[in-house]
Write a protein that holds these residues in place. Structure first.
Motif, PDB file in Angstrom:
ATOM      1  N   UNK A  13       0.842  -1.196   0.000  1.00  0.00           N
ATOM      2  CA  UNK A  13       0.000   0.000   0.000  1.00  0.00           C
ATOM      3  C   UNK A  13       0.880   1.250   0.000  1.00  0.00           C
ATOM      4  N   UNK A  14       0.387   2.281  -0.692  1.00  0.00           N
ATOM      5  CA  UNK A  14       1.100   3.556  -0.773  1.00  0.00           C
ATOM      6  C   UNK A  14       0.183   4.660  -0.248  1.00  0.00           C
ATOM      7  N   UNK A  15       0.605   5.285   0.848  1.00  0.00           N
ATOM      8  CA  UNK A  15      -0.139   6.400   1.440  1.00  0.00           C
ATOM      9  C   UNK A  15       0.584   7.691   1.075  1.00  0.00           C
ATOM     10  N   UNK A  16      -0.122   8.569   0.384  1.00  0.00           N
ATOM     11  CA  UNK A  16       0.477   9.827  -0.050  1.00  0.00           C
ATOM     12  C   UNK A  16      -0.364  10.998   0.451  1.00  0.00           C
ATOM     13  N   UNK A  17       0.277  11.938   1.132  1.00  0.00           N
ATOM     14  CA  UNK A  17      -0.425  13.094   1.667  1.00  0.00           C
ATOM     15  C   UNK A  17       0.287  14.386   1.341  1.00  0.00           C
ATOM     16  N   UNK A  18      -0.438  15.491   1.475  1.00  0.00           N
ATOM     17  CA  UNK A  18       0.167  16.792   1.227  1.00  0.00           C
ATOM     18  C   UNK A  18       0.971  17.284   2.420  1.00  0.00           C
ATOM     19  N   UNK A  76      -7.613  18.821  -0.068  1.00  0.00           N
ATOM     20  CA  UNK A  76      -8.488  17.780  -0.612  1.00  0.00           C
ATOM     21  C   UNK A  76      -7.949  16.394  -0.288  1.00  0.00           C
ATOM     22  N   UNK A  77      -8.821  15.500   0.082  1.00  0.00           N
ATOM     23  CA  UNK A  77      -8.412  14.141   0.407  1.00  0.00           C
ATOM     24  C   UNK A  77      -8.820  13.764   1.812  1.00  0.00           C
ATOM     25  N   UNK A  78      -8.412  12.601   2.224  1.00  0.00           N
ATOM     26  CA  UNK A  78      -8.770  12.079   3.544  1.00  0.00           C
ATOM     27  C   UNK A  78      -7.667  12.386   4.564  1.00  0.00           C
ATOM     28  N   UNK A  79      -7.984  12.070   5.811  1.00  0.00           N
ATOM     29  CA  UNK A  79      -7.021  12.213   6.904  1.00  0.00           C
ATOM     30  C   UNK A  79      -6.795  10.837   7.526  1.00  0.00           C
ATOM     31  N   UNK A  80      -5.534  10.435   7.589  1.00  0.00           N
ATOM     32  CA  UNK A  80      -5.166   9.132   8.160  1.00  0.00           C
ATOM     33  C   UNK A  80      -4.169   9.346   9.307  1.00  0.00           C
ATOM     34  N   UNK A  81      -4.198   8.405  10.231  1.00  0.00           N
ATOM     35  CA  UNK A  81      -3.188   8.403  11.296  1.00  0.00           C
ATOM     36  C   UNK A  81      -2.362   7.130  11.158  1.00  0.00           C
ATOM     37  N   UNK A  82      -1.040   7.294  11.014  1.00  0.00           N
ATOM     38  CA  UNK A  82      -0.121   6.174  10.835  1.00  0.00           C
ATOM     39  C   UNK A  82       0.709   5.993  12.103  1.00  0.00           C
ATOM     40  N   UNK A 140       0.019  12.156  11.514  1.00  0.00           N
ATOM     41  CA  UNK A 140      -1.317  12.489  11.024  1.00  0.00           C
ATOM     42  C   UNK A 140      -1.180  13.006   9.597  1.00  0.00           C
ATOM     43  N   UNK A 141      -1.621  12.192   8.634  1.00  0.00           N
ATOM     44  CA  UNK A 141      -1.562  12.554   7.214  1.00  0.00           C
ATOM     45  C   UNK A 141      -2.818  13.332   6.846  1.00  0.00           C
ATOM     46  N   UNK A 142      -2.631  14.495   6.257  1.00  0.00           N
ATOM     47  CA  UNK A 142      -3.758  15.303   5.781  1.00  0.00           C
ATOM     48  C   UNK A 142      -3.695  15.435   4.265  1.00  0.00           C
TER      49      UNK A 142
END
Length: 389
Positions: A188-193, A253-259, A212-214
Motif C-alpha cells: 500500500x502507498x499512502x500519499x499526503x500533502x 483535498x483528500x482524507x485524513x489518516x493516522x499512521x 497524522x496525514x492530511x
C-alpha cells in the motif's frame, strides 16, 4: 605540590592556551570572513550580525575542542618539555637527582586532565547543543529542513518527505508512506500533502505515537473495517478535534489518516552525521532504532568504539611523541619537533584509515577501531622505555 611541579603545570597551561587560541582563532577568522554573506542572510544590521556570529562561534568552541583537544595537548606537552630542555632546566634537575620521568610527571597529569575534560565535553556539552552545532551559517533555527531522507521502522514501513517545518513538527510537500504487503496482504502507498508528528506526550490528541496525514490518498484502498483505531497501524480519521491544526491556510483535498510508527520527527530530520554530536546513551538508542540501517549503523558502531578509545589514543600519541623530544633526538629542538609532527601525521593517518574501513564494513568495527591502539601502543611502550633518566 613542589615549586618545580607548579612551574611545569603553569608552562603546560600557557602552551596549551597559546596553541588553542592560535589554531582556533585562525580558523574562526578565516571561516567568519568566508561565510559573512551567509550570516547576513539571517541578520539585519551590524549589532545583530555580531550577536549571531558570536553565538555561533561560542557554541562551536565545544566542537573545536573535541577535534583539536588531543592534538593541542600533545603540542603543549612538546613545547613544555622542549622549553625545559632549551633553558637547561632538565639538565639541572638530572644533576639534582630528579629523574626524567619524575620531571615530566606534571605534563602527563595535565594531559590526563585534558582528556577528562574532552570526555565531559563530548558527553555533556556537545549533546546539549547538538542541534545548534549541526546548523549551517545561515540557519537561524526557524527555516524549514530540506532533503528529508527515507526512513524505515521495525515493521518495514518506509516514510519519506520533501521538507519539514520545525515549529510544527510537520512534513510538507509530498509525504509518502509505503506499507509492506505483510500488514494488509498487499503493498500500500499512502500519499499526503502534509504529515504532522503526534508524540506520545501529547495527551490532548486522541491518537499518539505516529503521523497524522492530511490531504491523503491510499492506493489501493482498504476496507473501512480494517482501519478501526484498535485494529490496524493505519486509522481513518473522521474528526480532527484534539489534533494540532494543519500547516498553512485552505482546505486540503483528500482524507485524513493516522499512521502509527516508531519513526519520530527527530529521526526523520536528523542529519547523516548526527551521531557525532550524540551522547553514548543516544548512540546505543540509535543502534536499537530501526531507522538506523545500512552504513549508518556501521557509522554508529565505529563512533561508539572511538568514543571509548579516544582518551586512550590521545595518551598513546603523547607517550609515542615525548620520547622523540626527551631521547637522543632531543639534542636538536627543531629535529625533535619535526619528528613529532611526522609521528602525529602517521598516527592520525592510520586512525582515519581504519575508521574508514570500519564504516564501509571492510573490517569489523571493533577491529578497525582497536587496531591503531594495539599497533601504536606497542610502539609507545618501546619508546617510553628508551628514555634516559
Amino acid at each position: 605540590m613542589r615549586i618545580l611541579d607548579r612551574e611545569r603545570y603553569w608552562a603546560f597551561l600557557k602552551a596549551y592556551m597559546t596553541c588553542y587560541i592560535s589554531l582556533v582563532g585562525l580558523y574562526v577568522v578565516i571561516d567568519a570572513f568566508s561565510n559573512i554573506d551567509e550570516f547576513m542572510k539571517r541578520c539585519e544590521g551590524f549589532p545583530e550580525l555580531m550577536k549571531a556570529m558570536g553565538r555561533y562561534y561560542l557554541i562551536h568552541q565545544a566542537a573545536y575542542f573535541d577535534m583539536l583537544g588531543g592534538v593541542i595537548s600533545m603540542m603543549a606537552a612538546i613545547f613544555t618539555v622542549t622549553w625545559m630542555q632549551r633553558n637547561n632546566e632538565h639538565l639541572a634537575m638530572l644533576a639534582a637527582g630528579v629523574s626524567t620521568h619524575r620531571a615530566i610527571r606534571p605534563v602527563l597529569v595535565s594531559s590526563v586532565l585534558v582528556s577528562g575534560l574532552a570526555v565531559s565535553n563530548k558527553e555533556v556539552i556537545i549533546p546539549r547543543f547538538a542541534e545548534d552545532l549541526q546548523k549551517s551559517h545561515d540557519d537561524d533555527g526557524t527555516r524549514n529542513v530540506t532533503a528529508i531522507p527515507s526512513r524505515r521502522d521495525e515493521r518495514g514501513v518506509v516514510l519519506s518527505g520533501l521538507e519539514a517545518v520545525r515549529s510544527k513538527q510537520t512534513l510538507v510537500g509530498r509525504v509518502n508512506a509505503t506499507i509492506p504487503e505483510d500488514i494488509y496482504g498487499k503493498l500500500r502507498e499512502l500519499e499526503g500533502q502534509q504529515a504532522t508528528y503526534i508524540p506520545e506526550g501529547m495527551s490532548r490528541a486522541p491518537m499518539r505515537g505516529g503521523w497524522l496525514f492530511r490531504g491523503a490518498t491510499l492506493r489501493p484502498d482498504i476496507e473501512p473495517e480494517q482501519l478501526e483505531p484498535d485494529a490496524s497501524i493505519l486509522t481513518l480519521v473522521k474528526d480532527e478535534a484534539g489534533f494540532p491544526p494543519q500547516h498553512g491556510p485552505g482546505i486540503l483535498p483528500g482524507r485524513t489518516y493516522f499512521l502509527r510508527t516508531s519513526l519520530t520527527f527527530k529521526a526523520m530530520t536528523r542529519k547523516p552525521d548526527w551521531y557525532q554530536y550524540a551522547s553514548l546513551g543516544e548512540l546505543f538508542d540509535g543502534m536499537a532504532d530501526p531507522a538506523s540501517e545500512g552504513t549508518e549503523r556501521n557509522d554508529i558502531t565505529v563512533e561508539i568504539h572511538q568514543r571509548f578509545l579516544k582518551p586512550l589514543l590521545s595518551l598513546t600519541l603523547l607517550f609515542m611523541t615525548l620520547p622523540l623530544v626527551l631521547g637522543s633526538y632531543g639534542k636538536n629542538m627543531f629535529i625533535g619537533l619535526g619528528m613529532s609532527l611526522g609521528n602525529s601525521a602517521m598516527f592520525y593517518g592510520l586512525v582515519i584509515a581504519c575508521a574508514y574501513l570500519g564504516t564501509n564494513a571492510v573490517l569489523p568495527a571493533a577491529l578497525a577501531c582497536w587496531l591503531p591502539l594495539f599497533a601504536f601502543g606497542l610502539l609507545a611502550t618501546w619508546r617510553w622505555d628508551i628514555i634516559r633518566t
